[in-house]
Design an enzyme around this catalytic site. Sequence first.
Site, PDB file in Angstrom:
ATOM      1  N   ASN A 290      52.084  -4.941  14.892  1.00 20.90           N
ATOM      2  CA  ASN A 290      51.679  -3.424  13.934  1.00 20.90           C
ATOM      3  C   ASN A 290      50.405  -3.642  13.281  1.00 20.90           C
ATOM      4  OD1 ASN A 290      52.761  -1.481  10.507  1.00 20.90           O
ATOM      5  ND2 ASN A 290      52.178  -0.803  12.751  1.00 20.90           N
ATOM      6  N   GLY A 291      49.603  -1.766  14.463  1.00 24.81           N
ATOM      7  CA  GLY A 291      48.746  -1.753  14.089  1.00 24.81           C
ATOM      8  C   GLY A 291      47.581  -1.993  14.902  1.00 24.81           C
TER       9      GLY A 291
ATOM     10  N   GLY B  52      59.052   3.382  14.435  1.00 25.48           N
ATOM     11  CA  GLY B  52      58.508   3.535  15.991  1.00 25.48           C
ATOM     12  C   GLY B  52      59.660   3.432  16.653  1.00 25.48           C
TER      13      GLY B  52
ATOM     14  N   ASP C  62      55.252  20.604   2.927  1.00 23.50           N
ATOM     15  CA  ASP C  62      55.582  19.436   3.975  1.00 23.50           C
ATOM     16  C   ASP C  62      54.516  18.538   3.318  1.00 23.50           C
ATOM     17  OD1 ASP C  62      56.692  18.179   6.008  1.00 23.50           O
ATOM     18  OD2 ASP C  62      55.310  19.309   7.830  1.00 23.50           O
ATOM     19  N   ASP C  63      54.759  16.648   3.684  1.00 24.01           N
ATOM     20  CA  ASP C  63      54.067  15.930   3.442  1.00 24.01           C
ATOM     21  C   ASP C  63      52.341  16.244   3.898  1.00 24.01           C
ATOM     22  OD1 ASP C  63      55.455  14.518   5.625  1.00 24.01           O
ATOM     23  OD2 ASP C  63      54.627  13.791   5.878  1.00 24.01           O
TER      24      ASP C  63
ATOM     25  N   CYS D  77      54.498   0.216  13.674  1.00 23.80           N
ATOM     26  CA  CYS D  77      55.476   0.124  14.375  1.00 23.80           C
ATOM     27  C   CYS D  77      56.079  -1.060  13.373  1.00 23.80           C
ATOM     28  CB  CYS D  77      55.216  -0.814  15.356  1.00 23.80           C
ATOM     29  SG  CYS D  77      54.161  -0.054  16.914  1.00 23.80           S
TER      30      CYS D  77
ATOM     31  N   TYR E 102      53.889   9.773   4.291  1.00 21.06           N
ATOM     32  CA  TYR E 102      54.361   9.847   5.484  1.00 21.06           C
ATOM     33  C   TYR E 102      55.607   8.721   5.997  1.00 21.06           C
ATOM     34  CZ  TYR E 102      55.679  10.660  10.117  1.00 21.06           C
ATOM     35  OH  TYR E 102      57.064  11.108  11.809  1.00 21.06           O
TER      36      TYR E 102
HETATM   37  O1  LIG Z   1      51.521  19.408  12.208  1.00 21.07           O
HETATM   38  P1  LIG Z   1      52.452  18.110  12.635  1.00 21.07           P
HETATM   39  O2  LIG Z   1      51.611  17.693  13.690  1.00 21.07           O
HETATM   40  O3  LIG Z   1      54.003  18.845  13.122  1.00 21.07           O
HETATM   41  O4  LIG Z   1      52.802  16.507  11.744  1.00 21.07           O
HETATM   42  C1  LIG Z   1      53.054  16.356  11.025  1.00 21.07           C
HETATM   43  C2  LIG Z   1      55.027  16.913  10.454  1.00 21.07           C
HETATM   44  O5  LIG Z   1      55.381  15.789  10.935  1.00 21.07           O
HETATM   45  C3  LIG Z   1      55.891  15.236  10.228  1.00 21.07           C
HETATM   46  O6  LIG Z   1      57.706  15.422  10.345  1.00 21.07           O
HETATM   47  P2  LIG Z   1      58.745  14.108  11.411  1.00 21.07           P
HETATM   48  O7  LIG Z   1      59.282  15.127  12.224  1.00 21.07           O
HETATM   49  O8  LIG Z   1      58.219  13.402  11.979  1.00 21.07           O
HETATM   50  O9  LIG Z   1      59.391  13.671  10.143  1.00 21.07           O
HETATM   51  P3  LIG Z   1      60.036  13.617   8.851  1.00 21.07           P
HETATM   52  O10 LIG Z   1      61.607  14.385   9.578  1.00 21.07           O
HETATM   53  O11 LIG Z   1      60.065  12.242   8.287  1.00 21.07           O
HETATM   54  O12 LIG Z   1      59.612  14.682   8.053  1.00 21.07           O
HETATM   55  C4  LIG Z   1      55.494  14.906   8.849  1.00 21.07           C
HETATM   56  O13 LIG Z   1      56.654  15.006   7.682  1.00 21.07           O
HETATM   57  C5  LIG Z   1      55.223  16.668   8.947  1.00 21.07           C
HETATM   58  O14 LIG Z   1      55.912  17.552   8.954  1.00 21.07           O
HETATM   59  N1  LIG Z   2      51.645   1.602  15.915  1.00 18.09           N
HETATM   60  C1  LIG Z   2      51.253   0.436  16.059  1.00 18.09           C
HETATM   61  O1  LIG Z   2      52.103  -0.674  15.739  1.00 18.09           O
HETATM   62  C2  LIG Z   2      51.319  -0.312  17.789  1.00 18.09           C
HETATM   63  C3  LIG Z   2      50.324  -1.304  18.315  1.00 18.09           C
HETATM   64  C4  LIG Z   2      49.705  -1.774  19.287  1.00 18.09           C
HETATM   65  N2  LIG Z   2      48.978  -1.098  19.033  1.00 18.09           N
HETATM   66  C5  LIG Z   2      50.890  -0.840  20.571  1.00 18.09           C
HETATM   67  O2  LIG Z   2      50.895   0.600  21.076  1.00 18.09           O
HETATM   68  O3  LIG Z   2      52.085  -0.961  20.778  1.00 18.09           O
HETATM   69 MG   LIG Z   3      57.849  16.137   8.326  1.00 11.78          MG
END
Ligand SMILES: O=P(O)(O)OC[C@H]1O[C@H](OP(=O)(O)OP(=O)(O)O)[C@H](O)[C@@H]1O
Ligand SMILES: NC(=O)CC[C@H](N)C(=O)O
Ligand SMILES: [Mg+2]
Length: 501
Positions: free
Chosen positions: A102-103, A28, A364-365, A2, A256
């Site tokens: 966050n966590g 988030g 992709d990342d 978050c 990411y």
């Molecule tokens: O295998 P998956 O479950 O699809 O998840 C991986 C993908 O999700 C993320 O992108 P996202 O669209 O969330 O954000 P970005 O625009 O920052 O790349 C990440 O960069 C990959 O592209």
């Molecule tokens: N991603 C997070 O840091 C989530 C914080 C908390 N565990 C929630 O679910 O609200």
């Molecule tokens: Mg992506």
Amino acid sequence: MCGIVGVVSTAPVNQLIYDALLLLQHRGQDAAGIVTQQGRKFFMHKAKGMVRDVFRTRNMRALPGNVGLGQVRYPTAGNAYSEEEAQPFYVNAPFGIVLVHNGNLTNARSLRSELFQTDHRHTNTESDSEVLLNVFAHELERATRGVPLQPEDVFTAVRAVHQRIRGSYAVIALIAGHGLLAFRDPHGIRPLSLGRGADGTVMVGSESVALEGTSHAFERDIAPGEAIFVSLDGTVHARQCADAPKLHPCIFEFVYLARPDSVLDGISVYQARLNLGEALAKRVVSTVPPTEIDVIIPIPESSRPSATQLAHLLGVPYREGFVKNRYVGRTFIMPGQGVRKKSVRQKLNVIASEFKGRNVLLVDDSIVRGTTSREIVQMARDAGARKVYLASAAPPVRYPNVYGIDMPTTSELVAHGRTVEEVRQAIGCDALIYQDVEGMKRAIARLNTSLDGFDASCFDGVYVTGDITEDSIAQLNEGRVGAEEQGEDTSRLALPNAEAV
Ligand SMILES: O=P(O)(O)OC[C@H]1O[C@H](OP(=O)(O)OP(=O)(O)O)[C@H](O)[C@@H]1O
Ligand SMILES: NC(=O)CC[C@H](N)C(=O)O
Ligand SMILES: [Mg+2]
């Protein structure tokens, strides 16, 4: 993950917190909230939605005061759809405390019953963050030796909190009439940094971009296990509150989660992604000869730095083949597979001329559930690509994450229990090249040699807190009302009105 932020200033902070939350929106998208304090009174506004939707002018006007905190939520515990689980959380005793987190706590369940049975405290949601606040409140009550509260008492309480809670936590809390507290778990899994404005404003935030983007100079990261208490006059008190702190930041932040213009624990996220591209180049060369690749195309957004470095090192042209609709948020952090799948198509569209008759290497990342990759590979084929190769700057995601990334079950991970060849078939590409785990760690660790290691659990199955078992993972999932059951309800989430940062 978050995004969290806290500020002590001599001027009104509502707009400043809003601006910082906008800079953390990528952490988030589900809910947002701000609390300010004027005198001893808290003013709060929180709701589901993105920052721009949650805060209207009337809400902003109702947030007076020179001290405050805020959060953007990406749910990893409790109920993804509950308005009550939006943060900050509030308790009225001792003093009045609001808290953002966050966590993810891995012992929230036993703590919840302990809070009830022993501490006689009631929690009203399934959120682990509400549990955390109540544990802290209980320990602060025990540690307080009189009024006004002394920073030393706050540190005693944080020390006790470290003893009781497990998991990952970067926390900011406001103690009414006293000051702002920030602390980080003893492994430093989630990031938290401290900065200062020219006028003496003190700001704490999840990423350096939240500080710099609001004209605050980054001062330092908060150390694992450390707590800082900022009095209302801006004096910063700092104390190490853990017995054996170790720095094990979450490696997925660099892959990411974080923005590339942030520096976390001394590591530039952008440079980390370039290094991942460099390491990936070696892996690609051993699988597909560069002469067989006509063009390298990133899957926007997060893979861009790795893809540029990869293309540079292979000597292959880098092209933009997908255009991202900036009004659709990040798909990975949306709750619900139905929403995520639909959003990939809404979010990315092809420039067909970059694909027609070519052998393309898509980068992709990371590949998590495979939602993005499956859609993208098909889109590339539909646009006339001859061969579609896919490279991932991170290794296969094979294990659940319990520290604040929404990958709770192995069954949803496309690489779990599958060989790389089987994943390739599931995704439908002609070759699939993954980074290897050690290569990823080396690529990033060389940017800060003082780290003790990483939390890379979703890649290597090693949980740095040392207390995670299959049973505890199953238990964590029991408490969740997520997205999967309600995932087909796409109306609220697929196309947020606000622009994603
Ligand atoms: O295998 P998956 O479950 O699809 O998840 C991986 C993908 O999700 C993320 O992108 P996202 O669209 O969330 O954000 P970005 O625009 O920052 O790349 C990440 O960069 C990959 O592209
Ligand atoms: N991603 C997070 O840091 C989530 C914080 C908390 N565990 C929630 O679910 O609200
Ligand atoms: Mg992506």
